[in-house]
Design a protein around this motif. Structure first.
Motif, PDB file in Angstrom:
ATOM      1  N   TYR A 258       0.897  -1.129   0.184  1.00  0.00           N
ATOM      2  CA  TYR A 258      -0.060   0.257  -0.066  1.00  0.00           C
ATOM      3  C   TYR A 258       0.696   1.269  -0.047  1.00  0.00           C
ATOM      4  CZ  TYR A 258      -4.090   2.796   0.911  1.00  0.00           C
ATOM      5  OH  TYR A 258      -5.004   3.884   0.530  1.00  0.00           O
ATOM      6  N   LEU A 259       1.697   1.224   0.870  1.00  0.00           N
ATOM      7  CA  LEU A 259       2.774   2.564   0.876  1.00  0.00           C
ATOM      8  C   LEU A 259       3.625   2.405  -0.386  1.00  0.00           C
ATOM      9  CD1 LEU A 259       4.183   1.909   4.373  1.00  0.00           C
ATOM     10  CD2 LEU A 259       2.857   4.017   3.576  1.00  0.00           C
ATOM     11  N   GLU A 260       3.909   1.392  -1.037  1.00  0.00           N
ATOM     12  CA  GLU A 260       4.814   1.563  -2.121  1.00  0.00           C
ATOM     13  C   GLU A 260       4.154   2.012  -3.277  1.00  0.00           C
ATOM     14  OE1 GLU A 260       8.484  -1.107  -4.417  1.00  0.00           O
ATOM     15  OE2 GLU A 260       6.755  -2.101  -3.377  1.00  0.00           O
ATOM     16  N   LYS A 261       2.693   1.857  -3.379  1.00  0.00           N
ATOM     17  CA  LYS A 261       1.813   2.350  -4.619  1.00  0.00           C
ATOM     18  C   LYS A 261       1.746   3.875  -4.420  1.00  0.00           C
ATOM     19  CE  LYS A 261      -1.302  -1.465  -5.036  1.00  0.00           C
ATOM     20  NZ  LYS A 261      -2.623  -2.130  -4.911  1.00  0.00           N
ATOM     21  N   GLU A 262       1.705   4.590  -3.178  1.00  0.00           N
ATOM     22  CA  GLU A 262       1.741   5.915  -3.155  1.00  0.00           C
ATOM     23  C   GLU A 262       2.966   6.621  -2.955  1.00  0.00           C
ATOM     24  OE1 GLU A 262      -1.316   7.223  -3.061  1.00  0.00           O
ATOM     25  OE2 GLU A 262      -2.230   5.367  -3.195  1.00  0.00           O
ATOM     26  N   LEU A 263       4.230   5.844  -2.607  1.00  0.00           N
ATOM     27  CA  LEU A 263       5.169   6.669  -2.335  1.00  0.00           C
ATOM     28  C   LEU A 263       6.510   6.054  -2.960  1.00  0.00           C
ATOM     29  CD1 LEU A 263       4.985   6.412   1.662  1.00  0.00           C
ATOM     30  CD2 LEU A 263       4.712   8.337   0.293  1.00  0.00           C
ATOM     31  N   PRO A 264       7.565   6.773  -3.583  1.00  0.00           N
ATOM     32  CA  PRO A 264       8.576   6.380  -4.415  1.00  0.00           C
ATOM     33  C   PRO A 264       9.618   5.735  -3.470  1.00  0.00           C
ATOM     34  CG  PRO A 264       8.854   8.745  -4.205  1.00  0.00           C
ATOM     35  CD  PRO A 264       7.323   8.405  -3.266  1.00  0.00           C
ATOM     36  N   TYR A 265       9.836   4.411  -3.451  1.00  0.00           N
ATOM     37  CA  TYR A 265      10.764   3.852  -2.936  1.00  0.00           C
ATOM     38  C   TYR A 265      12.137   3.748  -3.454  1.00  0.00           C
ATOM     39  CZ  TYR A 265       7.714   1.361   0.554  1.00  0.00           C
ATOM     40  OH  TYR A 265       6.734   1.091   1.635  1.00  0.00           O
ATOM     41  N   ALA A 266      13.142   3.680  -2.754  1.00  0.00           N
ATOM     42  CA  ALA A 266      14.535   3.769  -3.112  1.00  0.00           C
ATOM     43  C   ALA A 266      14.928   2.352  -3.387  1.00  0.00           C
ATOM     44  CB  ALA A 266      15.466   4.003  -2.233  1.00  0.00           C
ATOM     45  N   PHE A 267      14.916   2.092  -4.655  1.00  0.00           N
ATOM     46  CA  PHE A 267      15.115   0.483  -5.219  1.00  0.00           C
ATOM     47  C   PHE A 267      16.024   0.521  -6.479  1.00  0.00           C
ATOM     48  CE2 PHE A 267      13.830  -3.173  -7.966  1.00  0.00           C
ATOM     49  CZ  PHE A 267      13.695  -4.177  -6.760  1.00  0.00           C
ATOM     50  N   ASP A 268      16.767  -0.651  -6.253  1.00  0.00           N
ATOM     51  CA  ASP A 268      17.810  -0.647  -7.486  1.00  0.00           C
ATOM     52  C   ASP A 268      17.693  -2.119  -7.820  1.00  0.00           C
ATOM     53  OD1 ASP A 268      20.732   0.011  -8.729  1.00  0.00           O
ATOM     54  OD2 ASP A 268      20.792  -1.945  -7.999  1.00  0.00           O
ATOM     55  N   GLU A 269      17.631  -2.075  -9.117  1.00  0.00           N
ATOM     56  CA  GLU A 269      17.426  -3.485 -10.114  1.00  0.00           C
ATOM     57  C   GLU A 269      18.081  -4.691  -9.513  1.00  0.00           C
ATOM     58  OE1 GLU A 269      14.771  -4.301 -11.797  1.00  0.00           O
ATOM     59  OE2 GLU A 269      13.852  -2.521 -11.632  1.00  0.00           O
ATOM     60  N   ASP A 270      19.586  -4.196  -9.370  1.00  0.00           N
ATOM     61  CA  ASP A 270      20.493  -4.915  -8.913  1.00  0.00           C
ATOM     62  C   ASP A 270      20.687  -5.560  -7.476  1.00  0.00           C
ATOM     63  OD1 ASP A 270      21.491  -5.460 -11.736  1.00  0.00           O
ATOM     64  OD2 ASP A 270      22.502  -3.485 -11.440  1.00  0.00           O
ATOM     65  N   PHE A 271      20.429  -4.491  -6.911  1.00  0.00           N
ATOM     66  CA  PHE A 271      20.790  -4.826  -5.382  1.00  0.00           C
ATOM     67  C   PHE A 271      19.337  -4.888  -4.595  1.00  0.00           C
ATOM     68  CE2 PHE A 271      24.432  -2.713  -6.944  1.00  0.00           C
ATOM     69  CZ  PHE A 271      25.424  -3.347  -6.092  1.00  0.00           C
ATOM     70  N   GLY A 272      18.199  -4.310  -5.170  1.00  0.00           N
ATOM     71  CA  GLY A 272      16.891  -4.449  -4.471  1.00  0.00           C
ATOM     72  C   GLY A 272      16.657  -3.090  -3.613  1.00  0.00           C
TER      73      GLY A 272
END
Length: 362
Positions: free
Chosen positions: A146-160
């Motif tokens: 729910y949070l991830e739909k509304e907020l921009p998470y710090a995420f990297d395709e290689d590291f997660g």
């Protein structure tokens, strides 16, 4: 819903319920670490960034989700009340530091807490009774989605998911089970088992996590690795180790009963006598005796004590909750006296009196 509710009630609702293997596994916890893009991590962010993160997270959970969360800013609470929240496992010791601009959102049943501006921008925690890894994860993941739909998470395709501490990068998930292992401790097998488990990527700590002791033979068993494994792999690995520990603990209990029953019964009933009649009860002794009585109940040796009272006393015995209940600061000796009095009252040995009456002449 006000913070007073969480201060007033010693036992959280999940502690009164029972899950699988609840005679050994007291609770299951899933914790997810997340950060938002566009803001420095808490180790280096400004006060303005901290406030912006706070507004973003609480805006989703309070304004949009409207799901019964209460919001509390750490700087608004006295030190004693922050300590009580730590003792109830509702927040981490790190969040209790007031100058970190931290806050917490708590669900009414206290199974979910969302910590804001702890080591990471967001720490989602879900606690269930007994061994319930999949159910706990499902609940935490639902809040996370729910949070991830509304907020921009710090995420990297290689590291997660990117986190303040590299050891959390990847899934950002710490899964843990809080286990009562008195027989393994009595037989000293725990000293051999802990190093063996650590070689499998699982760590064993005290009940309050890293750096804490294991009073009352209560241990927190959790995953070390979050990078390079999926959430399901982490849950499966921890579940496997927990099942092995449960098996070892059961065998050790059977061994104690078959080889040393009289000595075991003597120890357990002595501990029951101590918490029922002591006038001075230091925290270490209280934890040991509660562990013994809990074991006695689980083995069917002690039959006239309600386990829910023991759960309550596990919280009541701690320094913060004692002083919160007494509505005054207490010296160590006063805490030992007041702790003993509370134990006698809850075990129906002595009638209760107003909590502010602390007779140091006992």
């Amino acid at each position: 819903m006000s913070i007073e509710k969480f201060m007033r009630d010693a036992v959280t609702p999940w502690m009164t319920a029972y899950g699988e293997h609840s005679d050994i596994v007291m609770s299951t916890r899933i914790r997810l670490a997340r950060n938002l893009t566009g803001y420095r991590f808490p180790i280096a962010f400004t006060e303005e960034e901290a406030m912006a993160v706070d507004r973003a997270v609480t805006g989703v959970l309070l304004d949009t989700m409207q799901s019964g969360y209460s919001y509390t800013k750490m700087s608004d609470l006295p030190a004693l009340e922050r300590q009580v929240l730590v003792e109830k496992h509702l927040i981490s010791p790190q969040l209790a530091i007031p100058d970190r601009h931290g806050a917490v959102l708590l669900s009414e049943d206290e199974t979910i807490s969302v910590m804001v501006n702890e080591e990471d921008h967001i720490r989602i925690q879900c606690i269930y009774p007994g061994l319930q890894l999949e159910d706990s994860y499902k609940q935490a993941d639902q809040v996370d989605d729910y949070l991830e739909k509304e907020l921009p998470y710090a995420f990297d395709e290689d590291f997660g998911y990117l986190t303040s501490c590299p050891s959390n990068t990847g899934t950002g998930m710490r899964a843990s089970v809080m286990m009562h292992l008195p027989a393994l401790t009595m037989t000293k097998q725990i000293d051999r088992i802990i190093p063996a488990i650590s070689r499998l990527g699982i760590i064993v700590r005290g009940s309050y996590g890293e750096g804490s002791e294991a009073p009352g033979n209560v241990y927190q068993v959790s995953n070390q690795t979050t990078l390079g494994k999926t959430e399901q792999e982490i849950l499966a690995d921890l579940g496997n180790i927990a099942s092995r520990l449960i098996g070892h603990e059961r065998k050790s209990r059977e061994l104690l009963l078959s080889k040393s029953r009289i000595a075991l019964e003597n120890r357990l009933f002595r501990s029951l006598g101590t918490i029922s009649y002591a006038r001075l009860l230091p925290s270490g002794e209280a934890a040991r005796c509660l562990s013994d009585v809990r074991l006695g109940i689980d083995l069917g040796i002690i039959q006239d004590v309600d386990m829910s009272i023991l759960n309550e006393l596990m919280i009541f015995m701690q320094a913060g909750f004692l002083q919160q209940y007494a509505s005054t600061e207490l010296s160590q000796e006063e805490r030992d006296i007041f702790r003993a009095k509370l134990f006698r009252e809850r075990l129906n040995v002595e009638k209760s009196s107003p909590p502010t009456e602390i007779n140091t002449e006992e």
